[in-house]
Design an enzyme around this catalytic site. Structure first.
Site, PDB file in Angstrom:
ATOM      1  N   GLY A 192       3.806  -3.777  -9.472  1.00 31.08           N
ATOM      2  CA  GLY A 192       4.619  -4.906  -9.011  1.00 31.08           C
ATOM      3  C   GLY A 192       3.864  -5.815  -8.060  1.00 31.08           C
ATOM      4  O   GLY A 192       3.980  -7.049  -8.125  1.00 31.08           O
ATOM      5  N   CYS A 193       3.077  -5.220  -7.187  1.00 29.49           N
ATOM      6  CA  CYS A 193       2.318  -6.001  -6.204  1.00 29.49           C
ATOM      7  C   CYS A 193       1.222  -6.815  -6.889  1.00 29.49           C
ATOM      8  O   CYS A 193       0.936  -7.945  -6.504  1.00 29.49           O
ATOM      9  CB  CYS A 193       1.729  -5.083  -5.138  1.00 29.49           C
TER      10      CYS A 193
END
Length: 169
Positions: A43-44
């Site tokens: 996600g990052c």
């Protein structure tokens, strides 16, 4: 918890190149300050790549993008090099910024509780005030519109909000 209209907490933190970046030095610009849990995680990575891809559009809006996580500067450099990121990442190893912005919170995963960064984004206006807040950010949301599934990118929501804020500033 911070609210829209509050003065944004002042900060000084080192970036991926060990250069100190302070809020006082970029006052007068629009600032996108986004907090994320950890470098090189799915996600990052998606979020950082989305902001990198949109960087020219944010430049046109005179907006600075700053990603913040508790990772150290060495890990930020590896993240930037591996993913060819063009944005600035700030290291908040001591979690001072995370605490000041209220994103260092108790989290739960698979029945275990731990302290961590809740993915959040803040827009700070040129006067240094919080102009928009997103908490518990979903980097890419799926939504059904007129029977068709579409993907909504958080980065686009942020860009559109800056455009709206600037029109009324």
């Amino acid at each position: 918890m911070l609210e829209i209209g509050n003065k944004a907490p002042d900060f000084c933190a080192v970036n991926q190149d060990d250069v100190e970046i302070c809020s006082r030095d970029i006052l007068g610009k629009w600032i996108v300050l986004y907090f994320y849990p950890k470098d090189l995680t799915p996600g990052c990575t998606t979020q950082a790549c989305d902001f990198t891809d949109a960087l020219p559009q944010f430049d046109d809006l005179d907006a600075v993008i700053l990603g913040v996580s508790p990772d150290d500067t060495e890990k930020h450099r590896k993240f930037i090099d591996k993913k060819d990121l063009q944005i600035t990442l700030l290291s908040d190893v001591e979690k001072k910024m995370c605490e000041a912005y209220g994103v260092w919170q108790l989290k739960k995963f698979m029945g275990k509780e731990y302290m961590g960064v809740v993915r959040s984004t803040f827009i700070i206006n040129p006067k240094g005030e919080i102009a928009a807040i997103w908490e518990k950010v979903n980097v890419r949301k799926k939504k059904t519109v007129k029977g068709e599934k579409i993907e909504i990118l958080h980065v686009n929501e942020v860009k559109e909000k800056i455009e709206e804020l600037q029109a009324n500033y």
